[in-house]
Design a protein around this motif. Structure first.
Motif, PDB file in Angstrom:
ATOM      1  N   ASN A 276       0.818  -1.219   0.000  1.00  0.00           N
ATOM      2  CA  ASN A 276       0.000   0.000   0.000  1.00  0.00           C
ATOM      3  C   ASN A 276       0.851   1.268   0.000  1.00  0.00           C
ATOM      4  OD1 ASN A 276      -2.903  -1.101   0.452  1.00  0.00           O
ATOM      5  ND2 ASN A 276      -1.630  -2.226   1.915  1.00  0.00           N
ATOM      6  N   PRO A 277       1.727   1.443  -0.984  1.00  0.00           N
ATOM      7  CA  PRO A 277       2.548   2.656  -1.029  1.00  0.00           C
ATOM      8  C   PRO A 277       1.732   3.871  -1.475  1.00  0.00           C
ATOM      9  CG  PRO A 277       2.879   1.394  -3.023  1.00  0.00           C
ATOM     10  CD  PRO A 277       1.956   0.574  -2.148  1.00  0.00           C
ATOM     11  N   GLU A 278       2.206   5.045  -1.084  1.00  0.00           N
ATOM     12  CA  GLU A 278       1.563   6.294  -1.503  1.00  0.00           C
ATOM     13  C   GLU A 278       2.641   7.296  -1.917  1.00  0.00           C
ATOM     14  OE1 GLU A 278      -2.348   6.972   1.066  1.00  0.00           O
ATOM     15  OE2 GLU A 278      -0.641   6.419   2.322  1.00  0.00           O
ATOM     16  N   LEU A 279       2.288   8.182  -2.846  1.00  0.00           N
ATOM     17  CA  LEU A 279       3.238   9.157  -3.349  1.00  0.00           C
ATOM     18  C   LEU A 279       3.565  10.226  -2.305  1.00  0.00           C
ATOM     19  CD1 LEU A 279       1.814   9.650  -6.947  1.00  0.00           C
ATOM     20  CD2 LEU A 279       3.925   8.445  -6.324  1.00  0.00           C
ATOM     21  N   SER A 280       4.631  10.949  -2.558  1.00  0.00           N
ATOM     22  CA  SER A 280       5.133  11.964  -1.631  1.00  0.00           C
ATOM     23  C   SER A 280       4.069  13.004  -1.312  1.00  0.00           C
ATOM     24  CB  SER A 280       6.349  12.654  -2.233  1.00  0.00           C
ATOM     25  OG  SER A 280       7.363  11.722  -2.536  1.00  0.00           O
ATOM     26  N   MET A 281       3.923  13.286  -0.015  1.00  0.00           N
ATOM     27  CA  MET A 281       2.983  14.259   0.539  1.00  0.00           C
ATOM     28  C   MET A 281       1.526  13.855   0.316  1.00  0.00           C
ATOM     29  SD  MET A 281       5.335  15.999   1.866  1.00  0.00           S
ATOM     30  CE  MET A 281       4.371  17.262   2.704  1.00  0.00           C
ATOM     31  N   GLN A 282       1.305  12.581  -0.067  1.00  0.00           N
ATOM     32  CA  GLN A 282      -0.039  12.033  -0.214  1.00  0.00           C
ATOM     33  C   GLN A 282      -0.215  10.791   0.661  1.00  0.00           C
ATOM     34  OE1 GLN A 282      -1.175  11.492  -4.392  1.00  0.00           O
ATOM     35  NE2 GLN A 282       0.358  12.999  -5.009  1.00  0.00           N
ATOM     36  N   GLU A 283       0.592  10.647   1.697  1.00  0.00           N
ATOM     37  CA  GLU A 283       0.666   9.404   2.482  1.00  0.00           C
ATOM     38  C   GLU A 283      -0.449   9.346   3.539  1.00  0.00           C
ATOM     39  OE1 GLU A 283       2.864  11.799   2.363  1.00  0.00           O
ATOM     40  OE2 GLU A 283       4.880  11.138   1.861  1.00  0.00           O
ATOM     41  N   HIS A 284      -1.695   9.564   3.107  1.00  0.00           N
ATOM     42  CA  HIS A 284      -2.814   9.678   4.052  1.00  0.00           C
ATOM     43  C   HIS A 284      -3.103   8.351   4.752  1.00  0.00           C
ATOM     44  CE1 HIS A 284      -3.530  13.676   2.443  1.00  0.00           C
ATOM     45  NE2 HIS A 284      -3.500  13.157   1.228  1.00  0.00           N
ATOM     46  N   ALA A 285      -3.233   7.269   3.976  1.00  0.00           N
ATOM     47  CA  ALA A 285      -3.518   5.971   4.584  1.00  0.00           C
ATOM     48  C   ALA A 285      -2.334   5.473   5.402  1.00  0.00           C
ATOM     49  CB  ALA A 285      -3.886   4.956   3.499  1.00  0.00           C
ATOM     50  N   THR A 286      -1.117   5.752   4.926  1.00  0.00           N
ATOM     51  CA  THR A 286       0.077   5.352   5.675  1.00  0.00           C
ATOM     52  C   THR A 286       0.118   6.060   7.020  1.00  0.00           C
ATOM     53  OG1 THR A 286       1.277   5.036   3.594  1.00  0.00           O
ATOM     54  CG2 THR A 286       2.591   5.218   5.596  1.00  0.00           C
ATOM     55  N   ALA A 287      -0.171   7.352   7.030  1.00  0.00           N
ATOM     56  CA  ALA A 287      -0.181   8.106   8.286  1.00  0.00           C
ATOM     57  C   ALA A 287      -1.246   7.570   9.229  1.00  0.00           C
ATOM     58  CB  ALA A 287      -0.405   9.590   8.007  1.00  0.00           C
ATOM     59  N   ALA A 288      -2.417   7.259   8.687  1.00  0.00           N
ATOM     60  CA  ALA A 288      -3.485   6.718   9.530  1.00  0.00           C
ATOM     61  C   ALA A 288      -3.089   5.362  10.105  1.00  0.00           C
ATOM     62  CB  ALA A 288      -4.774   6.598   8.718  1.00  0.00           C
ATOM     63  N   PHE A 289      -2.397   4.545   9.315  1.00  0.00           N
ATOM     64  CA  PHE A 289      -1.939   3.243   9.808  1.00  0.00           C
ATOM     65  C   PHE A 289      -0.934   3.428  10.936  1.00  0.00           C
ATOM     66  CE2 PHE A 289       1.234  -0.184   9.651  1.00  0.00           C
ATOM     67  CZ  PHE A 289       0.416  -1.294   9.838  1.00  0.00           C
TER      68      PHE A 289
ATOM     69  N   GLY B 162       3.132  18.499   9.369  1.00  0.00           N
ATOM     70  CA  GLY B 162       3.555  18.602   7.981  1.00  0.00           C
ATOM     71  C   GLY B 162       2.615  17.931   7.019  1.00  0.00           C
ATOM     72  N   GLY B 163       1.333  17.906   7.336  1.00  0.00           N
ATOM     73  CA  GLY B 163       0.336  17.303   6.458  1.00  0.00           C
ATOM     74  C   GLY B 163       0.173  15.827   6.714  1.00  0.00           C
ATOM     75  N   THR B 164       1.051  15.007   6.162  1.00  0.00           N
ATOM     76  CA  THR B 164       0.937  13.558   6.308  1.00  0.00           C
ATOM     77  C   THR B 164       2.064  12.967   7.155  1.00  0.00           C
ATOM     78  OG1 THR B 164       1.966  13.449   4.116  1.00  0.00           O
ATOM     79  CG2 THR B 164      -0.411  13.111   4.228  1.00  0.00           C
ATOM     80  N   GLY B 165       2.759  13.798   7.898  1.00  0.00           N
ATOM     81  CA  GLY B 165       3.751  13.301   8.841  1.00  0.00           C
ATOM     82  C   GLY B 165       3.108  12.950  10.170  1.00  0.00           C
ATOM     83  N   VAL B 166       3.704  12.019  10.879  1.00  0.00           N
ATOM     84  CA  VAL B 166       3.228  11.617  12.205  1.00  0.00           C
ATOM     85  C   VAL B 166       4.398  11.671  13.173  1.00  0.00           C
ATOM     86  CG1 VAL B 166       2.158   9.797  13.592  1.00  0.00           C
ATOM     87  CG2 VAL B 166       1.462  10.111  11.201  1.00  0.00           C
ATOM     88  N   VAL B 167       4.159  12.270  14.320  1.00  0.00           N
ATOM     89  CA  VAL B 167       5.171  12.360  15.365  1.00  0.00           C
ATOM     90  C   VAL B 167       4.671  11.619  16.594  1.00  0.00           C
ATOM     91  CG1 VAL B 167       6.514  13.905  16.847  1.00  0.00           C
ATOM     92  CG2 VAL B 167       5.942  14.604  14.512  1.00  0.00           C
ATOM     93  N   GLY B 168       5.450  10.658  17.074  1.00  0.00           N
ATOM     94  CA  GLY B 168       5.146   9.963  18.312  1.00  0.00           C
ATOM     95  C   GLY B 168       6.104  10.410  19.401  1.00  0.00           C
ATOM     96  N   ILE B 169       5.606  10.515  20.614  1.00  0.00           N
ATOM     97  CA  ILE B 169       6.444  10.951  21.735  1.00  0.00           C
ATOM     98  C   ILE B 169       6.373   9.899  22.828  1.00  0.00           C
ATOM     99  CG2 ILE B 169       6.920  12.762  23.413  1.00  0.00           C
ATOM    100  CD1 ILE B 169       5.464  14.715  21.561  1.00  0.00           C
ATOM    101  N   MET B 170       7.493   9.273  23.099  1.00  0.00           N
ATOM    102  CA  MET B 170       7.581   8.240  24.129  1.00  0.00           C
ATOM    103  C   MET B 170       8.326   8.819  25.329  1.00  0.00           C
ATOM    104  SD  MET B 170       8.537   5.076  21.547  1.00  0.00           S
ATOM    105  CE  MET B 170       8.721   3.894  22.883  1.00  0.00           C
ATOM    106  N   ARG B 171       7.575   9.206  26.347  1.00  0.00           N
ATOM    107  CA  ARG B 171       8.161   9.796  27.550  1.00  0.00           C
ATOM    108  C   ARG B 171       8.289   8.702  28.605  1.00  0.00           C
ATOM    109  NH1 ARG B 171       6.981  15.496  26.632  1.00  0.00           N
ATOM    110  NH2 ARG B 171       5.155  15.711  25.267  1.00  0.00           N
ATOM    111  N   ASN B 172       9.479   8.581  29.170  1.00  0.00           N
ATOM    112  CA  ASN B 172       9.708   7.533  30.165  1.00  0.00           C
ATOM    113  C   ASN B 172      10.653   8.042  31.249  1.00  0.00           C
ATOM    114  OD1 ASN B 172       9.435   4.948  31.293  1.00  0.00           O
ATOM    115  ND2 ASN B 172      11.245   4.191  30.215  1.00  0.00           N
ATOM    116  N   GLY B 173      10.202   9.065  31.959  1.00  0.00           N
ATOM    117  CA  GLY B 173      10.957   9.563  33.099  1.00  0.00           C
ATOM    118  C   GLY B 173      12.077  10.498  32.705  1.00  0.00           C
TER     119      GLY B 173
END
Length: 402
Positions: free
Chosen positions: A26-39, A55-66
């Motif tokens: 399920n690849p998607e083109l640059s800056m169109q990664e909507h399904a990938t981001a949702a996954f 950044g539109g279709t970018g996803v940032v995760g933050i893992m805080r552990n003390g």
């Protein structure tokens, strides 16, 4: 099934492989990664990891552990407009549309599916083993690497105002090396890149009356030939650079000299100083040849640019030690820079923090000529590629957060 590693334990390789297969199909083109981001968001939400879009279709995760250091790890997410030719039973059948509306086939011809799967697996292992580390890990699932737009888009969208600022940005890329090995450079790791479009203006005439024309095709041929002298005659033999003319378009009929021609250039250099020298030389040659041909001044348009990917030497030494302890002394190779380009440098450069970026192998050691990235036949072997990618990521992360 699980595998054990000196870095951390608990890697579910069945889950890892299925995640990779889903992304590859399920690849998607640059800056169109909507399904990938949702996954990706779904995977992070299932673990309870804080995340947000950027950044539109970018996803940032933050893992805080003390209490502890803060570091970031980046994986790019976009595919390429290539029709997959691997013949794999999980080959991509996806299509997408370019910005101009053209429908094209899409595949993960550069391994970004591998990068996402590996980082998700590393995050999963870390989150389930929180007793083994302390600090904050920022997961950067970045869109649009292939066009150079994604890292800039995330920074412009307030990435480092919304996420904790790291002391180092880490990342890795699958490459046609032997699976289980890592190749890493100290200092410049990947080249700066510039793409230019040059429009030449001439005067149209019948092919039988060339004396009445200003022929932009002949002009373009002289320019492209002369440009090859930049590397061979204006730079020292020990200074790497590449000047490539990738496209040339002109005319509609064989007996009409057209009034314009267009060509595009791709330029690779390893330092800002050499970049400036080459770009200045391109401008000088294009304008001088136009003048010699009695043509109006050409238009030179900068299409895009990529930053240099620079590995901080001190941090690189630390990461190399961690990778060798995990994968084995002989499996981690100190390598010269490559002339390919990446936009990962924007992420750390934008806030003045160092980067360490390396390549991990994805093909059997006995395969003498594996397909290169951006080939329709680029298909890393799933194992040990995926597992070794996770081990490398965990080893480097643990160097800071253990």
């Amino acid at each position: 099934m699980t595998t054990q590693s000196p870095a951390l334990t608990g890697l579910d390789t069945d889950w890892l492989n299925e995640t990779y297969l889903h992304l590859h199909r399920n690849p998607e083109l640059s800056m169109q990664e909507h399904a990938t981001a949702a996954f990706i968001e779904g995977q992070l939400n299932a673990l309870g990891i804080e995340n947000f879009r950027c950044g539109g279709t970018g996803v940032v995760g933050i893992m805080r552990n003390g209490e502890g250091p803060t570091i970031a790890f980046r994986a790019d997410t976009d595919g390429l407009p290539i029709k997959e030719g691997t013949g794999a039973d999980y080959a991509s059948q996806a299509t997408g549309r370019l910005p101009d509306g053209t429908e094209v086939p899409v595949m993960h011809g550069c391994g970004h599916d591998t990068h996402v799967a590996v980082l998700l697996a590393a995050a999963r292992v870390l989150w389930e083993n929180r007793q083994g580390w302390a600090g904050t890990l920022v997961l950067l699932f970045q869109p649009g690497e292939e066009t150079g737009a994604g890292a800039r888009a995330m920074v412009a969208d307030g990435l480092w105002d919304r996420a904790p600022r790291p002391e180092v940005v880490l990342g890795q890329h699958v490459f046609p090396y032997a699976a289980g090995t890592v190749h890493i450079s100290s200092g410049t790791a990947m080249a700066l890149a510039d793409a230019l479009k040059v429009t030449l203006h001439g005067r149209q005439s019948h092919g039988s009356q060339p004396q009445d024309s200003v022929d932009p095709i002949v002009l373009g041929a002289h320019i492209i030939t002369r440009l090859q002298g930049i590397v061979s005659r204006e730079l020292a033999p020990t200074t790497p650079a590449v000047v490539t003319a990738g496209t040339f378009h002109a005319g509609l009929k064989e007996n009409i000299i057209p009034d314009r021609a267009e060509f595009t250039l791709n330029i690779r250099t390893l330092t800002p100083e050499v970049r400036a020298t080459v770009l200045d030389a391109v401008t000088r040659i294009v304008n001088a040849e136009a003048h010699a041909s009695r043509a109006p001044q050409p238009d030179i348009e900068h299409i895009y640019d990529f930053p240099r990917c620079y590995n901080d030497p001190e941090h690189t030494r630390s990461v190399v030690a961690a990778l060798r302890a995990e994968l084995g002394e002989g499996q981690v190779v100190l390598a010269p820079p490559v002339m390919g380009s990446e936009d990962v440098g924007w992420l750390g450069d934008s806030i003045g923090v160092p980067t360490v970026y390396w390549f991990f192998g994805g093909f059997p050691a006995e395969e003498k000529n594996p397909p290169v990235n951006h080939s329709p036949y680029f298909l890393p072997v799933m194992e040990p590629t995926l597992t070794s990618g996770v081990r490398a990521a965990l080893a480097a992360i643990s160097k800071y957060l253990a």
